[in-house]
Write a protein that holds these residues in place. Structure first.
Motif, PDB file in Angstrom:
ATOM      1  N   GLY A 258      61.023  -8.929 -13.472  1.00 16.02           N
ATOM      2  CA  GLY A 258      61.148  -9.807 -12.027  1.00 16.02           C
ATOM      3  C   GLY A 258      60.946 -10.955 -11.371  1.00 16.02           C
ATOM      4  N   MET A 259      61.599 -11.469 -10.386  1.00 20.32           N
ATOM      5  CA  MET A 259      61.214 -12.680  -9.837  1.00 20.32           C
ATOM      6  C   MET A 259      61.552 -12.801  -8.814  1.00 20.32           C
ATOM      7  SD  MET A 259      66.184 -13.104 -10.398  1.00 20.32           S
ATOM      8  CE  MET A 259      65.532 -14.743 -10.205  1.00 20.32           C
ATOM      9  N   PRO A 260      61.220 -14.514  -7.764  1.00 15.56           N
ATOM     10  CA  PRO A 260      60.637 -14.584  -6.929  1.00 15.56           C
ATOM     11  C   PRO A 260      62.120 -15.199  -6.387  1.00 15.56           C
ATOM     12  CG  PRO A 260      60.540 -16.200  -8.982  1.00 15.56           C
ATOM     13  CD  PRO A 260      60.793 -15.871  -9.387  1.00 15.56           C
ATOM     14  N   VAL A 261      63.177 -14.015  -6.425  1.00 11.82           N
ATOM     15  CA  VAL A 261      64.717 -15.067  -5.644  1.00 11.82           C
ATOM     16  C   VAL A 261      64.530 -13.491  -5.253  1.00 11.82           C
ATOM     17  CG1 VAL A 261      67.474 -15.241  -5.628  1.00 11.82           C
ATOM     18  CG2 VAL A 261      65.064 -16.367  -7.646  1.00 11.82           C
ATOM     19  N   ASP A 262      65.180 -13.536  -4.269  1.00 11.46           N
ATOM     20  CA  ASP A 262      65.513 -12.192  -3.004  1.00 11.46           C
ATOM     21  C   ASP A 262      67.484 -12.628  -2.311  1.00 11.46           C
ATOM     22  OD1 ASP A 262      65.114 -10.024  -1.941  1.00 11.46           O
ATOM     23  OD2 ASP A 262      63.577 -10.176  -0.083  1.00 11.46           O
ATOM     24  N   PRO A 263      68.177 -11.495  -2.744  1.00  8.89           N
ATOM     25  CA  PRO A 263      67.931  -9.958  -3.789  1.00  8.89           C
ATOM     26  C   PRO A 263      68.131 -10.626  -4.824  1.00  8.89           C
ATOM     27  CG  PRO A 263      69.897 -10.261  -2.483  1.00  8.89           C
ATOM     28  CD  PRO A 263      68.885 -12.061  -1.491  1.00  8.89           C
ATOM     29  N   GLY A 264      67.016  -9.810  -5.511  1.00  9.93           N
ATOM     30  CA  GLY A 264      67.499 -10.086  -7.623  1.00  9.93           C
ATOM     31  C   GLY A 264      66.235 -10.210  -7.764  1.00  9.93           C
ATOM     32  N   ASN A 265      65.033  -9.097  -6.754  1.00 11.83           N
ATOM     33  CA  ASN A 265      63.797  -9.241  -7.170  1.00 11.83           C
ATOM     34  C   ASN A 265      64.318  -8.330  -8.537  1.00 11.83           C
ATOM     35  OD1 ASN A 265      62.446  -8.759  -4.290  1.00 11.83           O
ATOM     36  ND2 ASN A 265      61.985 -10.223  -5.305  1.00 11.83           N
ATOM     37  N   PHE A 294      71.926 -16.625 -10.835  1.00 15.13           N
ATOM     38  CA  PHE A 294      71.277 -17.994 -11.059  1.00 15.13           C
ATOM     39  C   PHE A 294      70.779 -17.800 -12.571  1.00 15.13           C
ATOM     40  CE2 PHE A 294      68.712 -18.218  -6.915  1.00 15.13           C
ATOM     41  CZ  PHE A 294      69.350 -19.083  -6.231  1.00 15.13           C
ATOM     42  N   VAL A 295      70.707 -16.573 -13.351  1.00 11.07           N
ATOM     43  CA  VAL A 295      70.266 -15.996 -14.395  1.00 11.07           C
ATOM     44  C   VAL A 295      71.824 -16.292 -15.778  1.00 11.07           C
ATOM     45  CG1 VAL A 295      69.088 -14.325 -16.334  1.00 11.07           C
ATOM     46  CG2 VAL A 295      67.699 -14.872 -14.133  1.00 11.07           C
ATOM     47  N   LEU A 296      72.451 -15.174 -15.044  1.00 12.11           N
ATOM     48  CA  LEU A 296      73.484 -15.370 -16.035  1.00 12.11           C
ATOM     49  C   LEU A 296      74.269 -16.478 -15.918  1.00 12.11           C
ATOM     50  CD1 LEU A 296      76.582 -13.291 -16.427  1.00 12.11           C
ATOM     51  CD2 LEU A 296      76.762 -13.295 -14.752  1.00 12.11           C
ATOM     52  N   HIS A 297      74.489 -17.348 -15.119  1.00 11.27           N
ATOM     53  CA  HIS A 297      75.096 -18.753 -15.223  1.00 11.27           C
ATOM     54  C   HIS A 297      74.767 -19.177 -15.766  1.00 11.27           C
ATOM     55  CE1 HIS A 297      78.839 -18.481 -12.485  1.00 11.27           C
ATOM     56  NE2 HIS A 297      77.536 -17.339 -11.202  1.00 11.27           N
ATOM     57  N   GLY A 308      58.694 -19.277 -17.251  1.00  8.62           N
ATOM     58  CA  GLY A 308      58.952 -20.319 -16.464  1.00  8.62           C
ATOM     59  C   GLY A 308      59.953 -20.438 -15.632  1.00  8.62           C
ATOM     60  N   ASP A 309      60.934 -20.649 -16.231  1.00  2.74           N
ATOM     61  CA  ASP A 309      62.020 -21.460 -15.464  1.00  2.74           C
ATOM     62  C   ASP A 309      62.483 -21.022 -13.655  1.00  2.74           C
ATOM     63  OD1 ASP A 309      62.876 -23.001 -17.052  1.00  2.74           O
ATOM     64  OD2 ASP A 309      64.012 -22.336 -18.736  1.00  2.74           O
ATOM     65  N   ILE A 310      62.459 -18.920 -14.373  1.00  6.08           N
ATOM     66  CA  ILE A 310      62.301 -18.218 -13.457  1.00  6.08           C
ATOM     67  C   ILE A 310      62.098 -17.890 -12.733  1.00  6.08           C
ATOM     68  CG2 ILE A 310      62.778 -15.741 -12.835  1.00  6.08           C
ATOM     69  CD1 ILE A 310      63.830 -15.180 -15.004  1.00  6.08           C
ATOM     70  N   ALA A 311      59.934 -18.428 -12.711  1.00  6.35           N
ATOM     71  CA  ALA A 311      58.710 -18.624 -11.488  1.00  6.35           C
ATOM     72  C   ALA A 311      59.299 -19.619 -11.315  1.00  6.35           C
ATOM     73  CB  ALA A 311      57.731 -18.660 -12.403  1.00  6.35           C
ATOM     74  N   ARG A 312      59.876 -20.859 -11.131  1.00  4.13           N
ATOM     75  CA  ARG A 312      60.342 -22.122 -10.300  1.00  4.13           C
ATOM     76  C   ARG A 312      61.256 -21.772  -9.526  1.00  4.13           C
ATOM     77  NH1 ARG A 312      57.750 -24.274 -14.705  1.00  4.13           N
ATOM     78  NH2 ARG A 312      59.694 -24.504 -16.435  1.00  4.13           N
ATOM     79  N   MET A 313      62.199 -20.308  -9.401  1.00  4.79           N
ATOM     80  CA  MET A 313      63.385 -20.466  -9.042  1.00  4.79           C
ATOM     81  C   MET A 313      63.016 -19.875  -7.178  1.00  4.79           C
ATOM     82  SD  MET A 313      66.120 -18.161 -11.231  1.00  4.79           S
ATOM     83  CE  MET A 313      66.491 -18.890 -12.524  1.00  4.79           C
ATOM     84  N   GLY A 314      61.891 -19.201  -6.973  1.00  2.00           N
ATOM     85  CA  GLY A 314      61.615 -19.256  -5.569  1.00  2.00           C
ATOM     86  C   GLY A 314      61.651 -19.966  -4.813  1.00  2.00           C
ATOM     87  N   ALA A 315      61.142 -20.984  -5.227  1.00  3.46           N
ATOM     88  CA  ALA A 315      62.100 -22.319  -4.463  1.00  3.46           C
ATOM     89  C   ALA A 315      63.288 -22.085  -3.489  1.00  3.46           C
ATOM     90  CB  ALA A 315      61.282 -24.126  -4.585  1.00  3.46           C
ATOM     91  N   GLY A 316      63.246 -21.978  -2.843  1.00  2.11           N
ATOM     92  CA  GLY A 316      64.948 -21.512  -1.657  1.00  2.11           C
ATOM     93  C   GLY A 316      65.623 -20.560  -3.271  1.00  2.11           C
ATOM     94  N   GLY A 317      64.945 -19.489  -2.689  1.00  2.00           N
ATOM     95  CA  GLY A 317      65.244 -18.646  -3.499  1.00  2.00           C
ATOM     96  C   GLY A 317      65.188 -17.043  -2.921  1.00  2.00           C
TER      97      GLY A 317
END
Length: 548
Positions: A258-265, A294-297, A308-317
């Motif tokens: 799971g990730m705080p990026v929508d779409p992409g959860n 975000f993850v692939l690149h 933790g990196d994924i958790a911080r993707m929510g700002a702008g996600g």
């Protein structure tokens, strides 16, 4: 630096602060004023001019921009020569921009006259893309300020080049999963990888079972894959689900679900030995940017991606909505499950029939020509009325009176497009604008296709299923797509934004992930009557069918 108006007699050697328009041309901003320029100003009747003059300790705008561009350029970034106080920065490799926010902020804090703008951190770029720009606002800055800014952000802007090139794609299968969905995911992934230099070296399908998938993950790692992407037949909703369970069974580790990026959860990130493994969310089947990117690149650039990196993707996600997912924030009227909701039929009947030529010195309107004893446009309207589509809207333009007469007695709504000469797009917008608010969408029909029957129209309506991602329905016969095309209401804004004499074909390509093809029983969906020859062929084949 001194700035302000001075008498012309005192202006020689100074810099023109603004462009000055004269009868014989323009003295441009930034021009070093010499005798010739001052003479032209005097001849124009001017007594003074606004100038800038450097003082001791000042650094000219181009020299300052060049110094600072070199200072902030890190690995794989090159600076272009400075001009008019600006030095642009370009990527020397394909990869991800690394722009240290704190360093960029410190640079811009030194002096309001000194600025650095960059792309966002982790933005993907190709070779030659602009990644930043240094701009000196006035014509000069104190050399001490330029040196302080250079010290504040050494190498603040860089590009992390893509390094991984060998990717495996694994698709799991369940009964009822359409093969085309698997093919589409692979095609979209191949296109997504292309700008990075990576390629799919292994493409496999396996049953949606943990044991089978675990064996396949092990096999692709042993075959040399540097990254594995798993498209599951169903979404990953728990660490005990098939995809994460398979990774653990193969000896791997699940780092994040799971990730705080929508779409992409609904993404999974893990690793099997040195090989990263991504459990792809459903939106990864779409070419539009989503959390998967975000993850692939980052992985392709060998940058660390921790939980933790994924958790911080929510700002702008929170990304722009993609058509394939539900829109709870703006529910679409009538958009329910398969086949639900009323669909309007919009018949475009405003064209000039330019390819039909003349008869007896008069232009021939193909819509008024008869096929099996009935005007072409009336046959199209009768087919729509014999289907489930309601209301039936006919957009007129050229020869509107005659077209209306050909439709006399039919339960259709006539909408006149006064701007029909501008092309098909204006007629399309006129028709969409007349669709009732409660309609789930509209079938766009061409008024010159007399062999389309009500059965095909009903097939398209039945195929519409938002929950399954079937938002646009297109008939197909053999290897060709045809008409009419059913569009969900959520595309109305894009359809109305078209311009000129173009249809919506490019929108089909842009939203390929939500396009469903419906097999047409015959080629009536491909037959128009644009020319006399095509009209004759349609007449030979047509059998008049009375509306049900």
């Amino acid at each position: 630096m001194r700035f302000g108006p001075v008498p012309l007699a005192a202006a020689q050697g100074a810099i023109a602060a603004h462009s000055v328009r004269l009868e014989d041309g323009v003295i441009r901003k930034g021009t070093r004023l010499g005798r010739a320029e001052i003479a032209r100003l005097e001849a124009a009747g001017l007594a003074e001019v606004v100038v800038a003059r450097l003082e001791a300790g000042d650094l000219g705008e181009d020299a300052a921009a060049a110094l600072l561009a070199d200072a902030v350029s890190g690995p794989h970034v090159r600076a272009a020569p400075a001009d008019t106080g600006r030095a642009n920065l370009y990527a020397a490799a394909a990869g991800l921009v690394r722009a240290a926010p704190d360093a960029v902020g410190a640079f811009n804090d030194v002096d309001e006259a000194i600025t650095l703008a960059t792309l966002r951190d982790f933005a993907p770029v190709a070779v030659g893309d602009m990644v930043g720009t240094v701009k000196i606002i006035p014509f000069a800055v104190p050399a001490a300020s330029a040196q302080a800014a250079a010290r504040a952000a050494p190498g603040a802007l860089s590009v992390a080049p893509y390094r991984l090139t060998r990717v495996a794609v694994i698709s799991t299968l369940l009964p009822g999963l359409a093969p085309k969905l698997v093919e589409k995911a692979v095609a979209v992934t191949r296109a997504r990888l292309h700008p990075t230099g990576a390629r799919i070296i292994d493409n496999r399908t396996v049953p949606h079972e943990a044991q089978a998938l675990a064996a396949t993950l092990t096999a692709v790692a042993q075959a040399g894959a540097e990254l594995a992407i798993v498209f599951g037949a169903s979404a990953i909703t728990d660490r005990s689900d098939v995809v994460p369970a398979a990774l653990v069974e193969a000896g791997g580790v699940v780092d994040r679900l799971g990730m705080p990026v929508d779409p992409g959860n609904l993404i999974m990130l893990g690793r099997l030995g040195e090989m990263p493994v991504i459990g792809a969310p459903g939106c990864a089947r779409s070419p539009k940017e989503n959390g998967f990117d975000f993850v692939l690149h980052r992985l392709l650039a060998c940058l660390p991606v921790s939980a933790g990196d994924i958790a911080r993707m929510g700002a702008g996600g929170l990304l722009t909505d993609i058509a394939a997912r539900p829109h709870p924030r703006a529910a679409m009227a009538g958009e329910g499950t398969a086949g639900e909701g009323a669909f309007a039929a919009v018949i475009l009947a405003g064209g000039r029939s330019a390819r039909m030529g003349e008869r007896g010195g008069q232009a021939v309107n193909k819509l008024l020509e008869e096929v099996a004893g009935v005007p072409v446009v009336r046959r199209v309207a009768e087919a729509a009325l014999a289907s489930r589509a309601r209301p039936v809207i006919v957009v007129t333009g050229h020869d509107a009176g005659a077209v209306a007469e050909a439709l006399a007695g039919l339960d259709v709504t006539l909408v006149h497009n006064a701007d029909f000469a501008s092309g098909m797009a204006s007629s399309l917008a006129s028709g969409i604008g007349a669709v009732p608010e409660g309609a789930a969408g509209a079938l766009l029909m061409l008024g010159d296709m007399p062999l389309v029957g009500p059965g095909l129209i009903d097939q398209l309506i039945a195929a519409h299923d938002p929950q399954a991602g079937r938002l646009v329905c297109v008939p197909r016969h053999g290897e060709r797509r045809g008409h009419p095309v059913l569009w969900s209401r959520r595309f109305f804004a894009e359809l109305c934004a078209l311009s000129g004499d173009v249809g919506a074909r490019h929108l089909l390509a842009a939203h390929a992930e939500v396009v469903a093809e419906v097999e047409a029983a015959d080629d009536g969906a491909l037959v128009d009557v644009d020319t006399p020859q095509l009209l004759d062929a349609a007449r030979r084949r047509a059998i008049r069918t009375e509306p049900a």
